[in-house]
Design a protein around this motif. Structure first.
Motif, PDB file in Angstrom:
ATOM      1  N   ALA A  13       0.826  -1.212   0.000  1.00 40.24           N
ATOM      2  CA  ALA A  13       0.000   0.000   0.000  1.00 40.24           C
ATOM      3  C   ALA A  13       0.861   1.263   0.000  1.00 40.24           C
ATOM      4  N   VAL A  14       1.871   1.312   0.863  1.00 39.77           N
ATOM      5  CA  VAL A  14       2.701   2.514   0.911  1.00 39.77           C
ATOM      6  C   VAL A  14       3.598   2.607  -0.318  1.00 39.77           C
ATOM      7  N   HIS A  15       3.983   1.460  -0.873  1.00 40.27           N
ATOM      8  CA  HIS A  15       4.781   1.484  -2.100  1.00 40.27           C
ATOM      9  C   HIS A  15       3.992   2.122  -3.238  1.00 40.27           C
ATOM     10  N   ARG A  16       2.713   1.771  -3.336  1.00 36.19           N
ATOM     11  CA  ARG A  16       1.841   2.389  -4.347  1.00 36.19           C
ATOM     12  C   ARG A  16       1.769   3.900  -4.165  1.00 36.19           C
ATOM     13  N   LEU A  17       1.530   4.321  -2.921  1.00 35.36           N
ATOM     14  CA  LEU A  17       1.438   5.759  -2.653  1.00 35.36           C
ATOM     15  C   LEU A  17       2.735   6.474  -3.004  1.00 35.36           C
ATOM     16  N   HIS A  18       3.843   5.831  -2.679  1.00 37.70           N
ATOM     17  CA  HIS A  18       5.153   6.406  -2.970  1.00 37.70           C
ATOM     18  C   HIS A  18       5.299   6.668  -4.471  1.00 37.70           C
ATOM     19  N   GLU A  19       4.857   5.726  -5.274  1.00 37.17           N
ATOM     20  CA  GLU A  19       5.014   5.833  -6.724  1.00 37.17           C
ATOM     21  C   GLU A  19       4.043   6.826  -7.362  1.00 37.17           C
ATOM     22  N   HIS A  20       2.882   7.034  -6.751  1.00 37.93           N
ATOM     23  CA  HIS A  20       1.841   7.861  -7.363  1.00 37.93           C
ATOM     24  C   HIS A  20       1.456   9.044  -6.475  1.00 37.93           C
ATOM     25  N   TRP A  21       2.391   9.524  -5.678  1.00 40.56           N
ATOM     26  CA  TRP A  21       2.074  10.509  -4.649  1.00 40.56           C
ATOM     27  C   TRP A  21       1.447  11.790  -5.212  1.00 40.56           C
ATOM     28  N   ASP A  22       2.087  12.410  -6.177  1.00 40.97           N
ATOM     29  CA  ASP A  22       1.605  13.700  -6.678  1.00 40.97           C
ATOM     30  C   ASP A  22       0.203  13.586  -7.261  1.00 40.97           C
ATOM     31  N   ALA A  23      -0.039  12.550  -8.061  1.00 36.96           N
ATOM     32  CA  ALA A  23      -1.364  12.362  -8.649  1.00 36.96           C
ATOM     33  C   ALA A  23      -2.395  12.067  -7.564  1.00 36.96           C
ATOM     34  N   HIS A  24      -1.998  11.306  -6.566  1.00 33.27           N
ATOM     35  CA  HIS A  24      -2.898  10.973  -5.451  1.00 33.27           C
ATOM     36  C   HIS A  24      -3.353  12.242  -4.728  1.00 33.27           C
ATOM     37  N   ILE A  25      -2.408  13.101  -4.380  1.00 34.80           N
ATOM     38  CA  ILE A  25      -2.748  14.311  -3.636  1.00 34.80           C
ATOM     39  C   ILE A  25      -3.594  15.254  -4.494  1.00 34.80           C
ATOM     40  N   ARG A  26      -3.247  15.391  -5.769  1.00 31.42           N
ATOM     41  CA  ARG A  26      -4.053  16.247  -6.651  1.00 31.42           C
ATOM     42  C   ARG A  26      -5.496  15.766  -6.705  1.00 31.42           C
ATOM     43  N   HIS A  27      -5.672  14.457  -6.794  1.00 31.19           N
ATOM     44  CA  HIS A  27      -7.021  13.897  -6.873  1.00 31.19           C
ATOM     45  C   HIS A  27      -7.807  14.182  -5.597  1.00 31.19           C
ATOM     46  N   ILE A  28      -7.180  13.981  -4.441  1.00 34.50           N
ATOM     47  CA  ILE A  28      -7.872  14.202  -3.167  1.00 34.50           C
ATOM     48  C   ILE A  28      -8.237  15.676  -3.002  1.00 34.50           C
ATOM     49  N   ILE A  29      -7.336  16.570  -3.384  1.00 35.56           N
ATOM     50  CA  ILE A  29      -7.643  18.008  -3.317  1.00 35.56           C
ATOM     51  C   ILE A  29      -8.853  18.324  -4.197  1.00 35.56           C
ATOM     52  N   GLY A  30      -8.876  17.755  -5.392  1.00 37.80           N
ATOM     53  CA  GLY A  30     -10.003  17.975  -6.293  1.00 37.80           C
ATOM     54  C   GLY A  30     -11.313  17.495  -5.707  1.00 37.80           C
ATOM     55  N   LEU A  31     -11.294  16.361  -5.023  1.00 42.24           N
ATOM     56  CA  LEU A  31     -12.500  15.834  -4.398  1.00 42.24           C
ATOM     57  C   LEU A  31     -13.001  16.761  -3.295  1.00 42.24           C
ATOM     58  N   ARG A  32     -12.093  17.157  -2.404  1.00 43.86           N
ATOM     59  CA  ARG A  32     -12.472  18.046  -1.300  1.00 43.86           C
ATOM     60  C   ARG A  32     -13.064  19.345  -1.820  1.00 43.86           C
ATOM     61  N   ASP A  33     -12.409  19.946  -2.836  1.00 46.05           N
ATOM     62  CA  ASP A  33     -12.873  21.221  -3.376  1.00 46.05           C
ATOM     63  C   ASP A  33     -14.213  21.072  -4.091  1.00 46.05           C
ATOM     64  N   ALA A  34     -14.409  19.964  -4.810  1.00 51.34           N
ATOM     65  CA  ALA A  34     -15.675  19.737  -5.504  1.00 51.34           C
ATOM     66  C   ALA A  34     -16.812  19.571  -4.500  1.00 51.34           C
ATOM     67  N   PHE A  35     -16.556  18.856  -3.428  1.00 51.87           N
ATOM     68  CA  PHE A  35     -17.582  18.653  -2.402  1.00 51.87           C
ATOM     69  C   PHE A  35     -17.962  19.988  -1.763  1.00 51.87           C
ATOM     70  N   TRP A  36     -16.959  20.779  -1.428  1.00 52.85           N
ATOM     71  CA  TRP A  36     -17.232  22.061  -0.762  1.00 52.85           C
ATOM     72  C   TRP A  36     -17.964  23.028  -1.705  1.00 52.85           C
ATOM     73  N   ARG A  37     -17.571  23.028  -2.981  1.00 55.31           N
ATOM     74  CA  ARG A  37     -18.264  23.892  -3.950  1.00 55.31           C
ATOM     75  C   ARG A  37     -19.744  23.541  -4.036  1.00 55.31           C
ATOM     76  N   ALA A  38     -20.047  22.255  -3.995  1.00 53.62           N
ATOM     77  CA  ALA A  38     -21.438  21.817  -4.126  1.00 53.62           C
ATOM     78  C   ALA A  38     -22.281  22.185  -2.911  1.00 53.62           C
ATOM     79  N   LEU A  39     -21.628  22.494  -1.791  1.00 56.70           N
ATOM     80  CA  LEU A  39     -22.364  22.938  -0.603  1.00 56.70           C
ATOM     81  C   LEU A  39     -22.563  24.452  -0.568  1.00 56.70           C
ATOM     82  N   GLN A  40     -21.838  25.174  -1.407  1.00 57.52           N
ATOM     83  CA  GLN A  40     -21.914  26.624  -1.405  1.00 57.52           C
ATOM     84  C   GLN A  40     -23.331  27.078  -1.740  1.00 57.52           C
ATOM     85  N   GLY A  41     -23.759  28.129  -1.074  1.00 61.95           N
ATOM     86  CA  GLY A  41     -25.105  28.646  -1.299  1.00 61.95           C
ATOM     87  C   GLY A  41     -26.107  28.134  -0.285  1.00 61.95           C
ATOM     88  N   LEU A  42     -25.764  27.036   0.394  1.00 62.01           N
ATOM     89  CA  LEU A  42     -26.638  26.534   1.453  1.00 62.01           C
ATOM     90  C   LEU A  42     -26.360  27.338   2.719  1.00 62.01           C
TER      91      LEU A  42
END
Length: 376
Positions: free
Chosen positions: A248-277
């Motif tokens: 598991a950690v070997h995978r993360l090591h190899e794909h770290w930058d893409a992993h973090i970019r994806h998680i940031i995108g998820l968090r931001d998309a979720f928060w955007r969808a709550l805006q206006g409430l």
């Protein structure tokens, strides 16, 4: 089902499951045995230890495998206490996971004095607030790296260095369970003596963790009965689980930058969808790790909201999974100074690479609809 409770546990990645399978059936040797079956199992342990060491910036021999993060935390605190030479004062924070706080409660029954550092008004732990509580009889300071309920990043490295400048003999432990898949770690460059990790937070299996013990640290083993793990943790190792943790950690090591970019995108998309409430506020600080988003829905009880979300196919949490079934409000949000009403109206959403932006957006939309309905 939209699973947004990844801070509680993550799905085992298919690559991890594939790596584990041989050690669940055909390669069943005991790593302490000297024959070919045992040597094969020992080689698998060595490989996994090297993979984890490379990922966290440690030497392989500084890592001891455990049954999970809780055991690693207990071993760090209790093992340091056993080796303290009579010093009986420990410093920790009000934001810690119960694995730390309850171990401290146990140490109190053995005559240990525990000082709890409260966060500042902004919910952060300040270096000076920890350091000023360190005394000549302090044997350990324990400060988590990432809070499991809000995602807040604590200044562990700065605290460790400042503590050792004041009293060089004081050791420092960090619960890094939530940091493992969210922060770049380099234990070589830190002043931390002990760090605790868990496999199931990073797409690995449950039932396996690790304790980092810096070379030369003052520590005694807690679990006795065999010579496994360099005599630091007796008991036959969970070979399949450890192999999975390493993969598991070997995978993360190899794909770290893409992993973090994806998680940031998820968090931001979720928060955007709550805006206006209306009446929606982030409890997580702006610089929190992207995998955790704690949100206050004003006027809506978290237990009711979680039940309705579950019925609608969305899994989230009101806080640590280790307090499941408890009616007690979040001790973390309380420590941050929030009123009880806000604490009882807050939900933690947490994201993984198995989530897509489409489904987290849909999860936020479902949340919006339920909140509006409950308010009506």
């Amino acid at each position: 089902m939209i699973y947004l409770d990844n801070a509680a546990t993550t799905q085992v990645h298919p690559d991890v499951f594939e790596a584990m399978q041989p050690y669940l059936a055909l390669q069943y040797g005991n790593p302490s045995s000297i024959h070919a079956f045992g040597r094969a199992a020992k080689a698998a342990l060595d490989k996994a230890r090297a993979q984890l060491a490379s990922f966290v910036g440690a030497y392989p021999q500084e890592l001891t495998f455990t049954s999970g993060g809780t055991e690693a935390i207990h071993a760090a605190l209790f093992g340091s206490f056993l080796a303290s030479g009579g010093r009986k004062h420990l410093v920790t924070t009000a934001l810690e996971h119960h694995a730390v706080l309850h171990t401290c409660d146990f140490l109190r029954t053995l005559g240990c004095e525990v000082t709890i550092v409260e966060p500042a008004a902004d919910g952060r732990i300040r270096v000076e607030d920890v350091v000023e509580r360190v005394r000549p009889d302090t044997f350990l300071v324990s400060v988590m790296a990432v809070n499991n309920e809000t995602g807040a990043v604590l200044p562990v490295t700065d605290i460790a260095r400042a503590v050792k400048e004041k009293v060089p003999t004081v050791q420092v432990h960090s619960d890094m369970v939530q940091a493992l898949g969210t922060l770049r770690l380099d234990l070589h460059e830190s002043a931390v003596d002990f760090a605790s990790f868990s496999g199931h937070k990073v797409y690995g299996p449950k039932g396996v963790g690790a304790l980092y013990i810096r070379k030369g640290s003052n520590w005694k083993a807690v679990l006795h009965g065999g010579a496994q793990e360099r005599e630091r943790r007796a008991g036959t190792e969970n070979v399949a689980g450890i192999v999975g943790f390493g993969a598991a950690v070997h995978r993360l090591h190899e794909h770290w930058d893409a992993h973090i970019r994806h998680i940031i995108g998820l968090r931001d998309a979720f928060w955007r969808a709550l805006q206006g409430l209306p009446g929606v506020t982030r409890n997580s600080p702006q610089d929190a790790v992207p995998s955790i988003l704690n949100v206050w829905f004003e006027g809506v009880r978290s237990d009711t909201l979680l039940m309705r979300l579950d019925m609608a196919g969305v899994a989230a949490s009101a806080g640590s999974a280790c307090t499941a079934g408890s009616l007690e409000p979040s001790h973390v949000l309380q420590a941050c100074g929030y009123p009880d009403e806000r604490v009882r109206q807050s939900i933690r959403f947490s994201f993984s690479e198995f989530n897509s932006e489409e489904e987290v957006t849909r999860g936020a939309e479902i949340t919006r609809d339920i909140v509006q309905e409950l308010r009506r």
